[in-house]
Design an enzyme around this catalytic site. Structure first.
Site, short mmCIF file in Angstrom:
data_model
loop_
_atom_site.label_atom_id
_atom_site.label_comp_id
_atom_site.label_asym_id
_atom_site.label_seq_id
_atom_site.Cartn_x
_atom_site.Cartn_y
_atom_site.Cartn_z
N GLU A 26 -7.78 -5.84 5.63
CA GLU A 26 -8.08 -5.36 4.02
C GLU A 26 -6.79 -6.44 3.43
OE1 GLU A 26 -9.22 -0.92 3.33
OE2 GLU A 26 -8.75 -1.38 5.31
N HIS A 83 -13.36 2.67 -0.06
CA HIS A 83 -13.26 1.29 1.59
C HIS A 83 -13.29 -0.04 0.59
CE1 HIS A 83 -12.74 4.87 4.51
NE2 HIS A 83 -11.40 4.27 4.25
N HIS A 101 -17.63 1.64 7.93
CA HIS A 101 -16.45 0.98 8.42
C HIS A 101 -15.48 2.48 8.66
CE1 HIS A 101 -11.77 0.20 7.41
NE2 HIS A 101 -11.50 1.59 6.91
N ARG A 132 -2.30 -2.05 -2.94
CA ARG A 132 -3.86 -1.22 -3.23
C ARG A 132 -4.01 -0.28 -4.05
NH1 ARG A 132 -4.70 3.61 0.93
NH2 ARG A 132 -7.48 2.99 0.74
N ARG A 157 -11.50 15.09 7.98
CA ARG A 157 -12.36 15.27 6.66
C ARG A 157 -13.63 15.68 7.03
NH1 ARG A 157 -10.88 10.22 3.81
NH2 ARG A 157 -8.99 10.32 3.17
N ASN A 196 1.07 -1.00 -0.39
CA ASN A 196 -0.22 -0.15 -0.04
C ASN A 196 0.63 0.93 0.14
OD1 ASN A 196 -1.87 2.11 0.19
ND2 ASN A 196 -2.63 1.28 2.20
N GLY A 212 -11.15 0.94 12.92
CA GLY A 212 -10.51 1.33 14.48
C GLY A 212 -11.14 1.37 15.28
N GLY A 230 -14.46 1.35 15.26
CA GLY A 230 -16.62 0.55 14.87
C GLY A 230 -15.53 -0.78 15.49
#
Length: 398
Positions: free
Chosen positions: A382, A177, A205, A88, A238, A9, A328, A330
């Site tokens: 993932e 995601h 997520h 990814r 965000r 990634n 993290g 959730g």
């Protein structure tokens, strides 16, 4: 044949990696190269037994970071076990509906999406090209964040703007995601011993980046992120959804440039902006428990907007067979799950506090009462999903 996959990634100044057994999900080696190109560039490698090693690669770029990683794998007799490399890739546009073996045409198609993800796709391409140069005897596979959401119907992905903007510029909702949402929906179906095709699920997520997805019979039918990862839920830095005219308002009233507004909404808003304290939910929960009102307000906005979006995602499903908390926040925040579910009684959710405290570990992740619409905690993976996809692509190509 070995089923070890090197999962990469790649960011603009970082490179996260892991060696993953695509059958078991075990990760004997993982790590992170960071501050690449800087005098303080380092590679940190973690082994499955908890050991951590740090290599100084001062000034090193992605190539040198990969060389350091591969040299370590060779030293540990793992390099020859690598069957393929899974990458990814954030944005596949409308080109890719599934993971694919990388060739020149695929590289060109990824590059053609650079304008849709200018912070991510160019970096992903750097990782691919560096890896291909150093590992040129094994296949490389691209796994796209957006691919899972390509099953959304037009009514879900189109914006109500002139249609030619979609036709000429690709202006539409793509979602992100996807690898995580796909993994946890499959994992829950397996736990429940039910076919995924029989389930209507909502996956939330929740990490520094957050999104929720409506999954009907294993396919994404709507999601909260859009053209970019800025749309939708409140996130670490965000904003999520805001009035589109906010850009014009801020440029006019504060003389900010459009780039400054974009930076504000992506990097200085969300939990960080609301709290004035941190983008980390753990920090905010601690501060709120100590009486910090701004931290409490940030958490309230986060949970309210999440609950509202989850309720909206029930619309394309008709009925909800299960809500999944992952990521993290959730997976780890008892209070966030509680706050959200308490606002979703309209969908029939009734929290079981004792199971929520345990993240449902004693009953397949279930954290709601008998007779309630079920909600589950499912740990995402993932890297394993990327490894599985890579293995599938390689096997199909043999």
């Amino acid at each position: 044949m070995s089923s070890n996959i090197l999962v990469i990634n790649c960011g603009s100044s970082s490179l996260k990696f892991s060696v993953v057994n695509s059958q078991s999900g075990e990760q004997p080696i993982s790590g992170l190269a960071e501050r690449l190109g800087d005098a303080e560039a380092i590679v940190t490698i973690k082994t499955s037994n908890g050991n951590k090693l740090t290599f100084d690669i001062s000034g090193g770029e992605h190539d040198q970071a990969l060389e350091t990683i591969l040299n370590y794998l060779q030293q540990e007799n793992l390099l020859d076990s690598i069957q393929a490399v899974g990458h990814r890739v954030v944005h596949g546009g409308e080109h890719f509906t599934a993971s694919t073996i990388i060739n020149e045409d695929v590289l060109n198609a990824i590059e053609s999406c650079n304008h849709l993800a200018p912070l991510h796709n160019p970096a992903n391409l750097i990782g691919i090209r560096s890896s291909q140069k150093l590992l040129n005897k094994v296949p490389h596979v691209a796994v796209f964040d957006t691919a899972f959401h390509q099953t959304m119907p037009a009514q879900a992905y189109l914006y109500p703007v002139p249609y030619e903007l979609y036709q000429k510029e690709g202006v539409r909702r793509y979602g992100f995601h996807g690898t995580s949402h796909r993994y946890v929906s499959m994992a829950l179906a397996e736990k429940l011993e039910k076919p995924l095709s029989s389930l209507n699920l909502i996956s939330a997520h929740l990490g520094n980046g957050c999104s929720a997805t409506a999954i009907k019979a294993g396919q994404s039918v709507d999601t909260t992120m859009g053209l970019t990862p800025l749309e939708g839920l409140v996130m670490g830095t965000r904003s999520g959804d805001v009035d589109p005219s906010l850009h014009h308002f801020l440029c006019t009233q504060t003389q900010m440039t459009i780039d400054e507004v974009n930076t504000l909404l992506n990097k200085k808003s969300g939990l960080l902006g609301l709290s004035g304290l941190s983008n980390d939910m753990r920090t905010l929960e601690q501060a709120a428990s100590e009486g910090n009102q701004q931290a409490e307000i940030a958490i309230q906005v986060f949970c309210y907007r999440l609950a509202k979006q989850i309720a909206a995602l029930a619309v394309p499903l008709g009925h909800v067979d299960g809500l999944i908390f992952t990521g993290g926040i959730g997976e780890n925040s008892v209070s966030i799950r509680q706050r959200v579910l308490e606002q979703l009684t309209v969908l029939g959710f009734q929290l079981d506090p004792s199971q929520n405290e345990l993240a449902g570990k004693s009953q397949l992740g279930l954290i709601t009462q008998a007779g309630s619409t079920p909600a589950y905690v499912v740990n995402t993976d993932e890297e394993w999903m990327i490894a599985k996809d890579t293995q599938t692509c390689v096997t199909a190509g043999e």
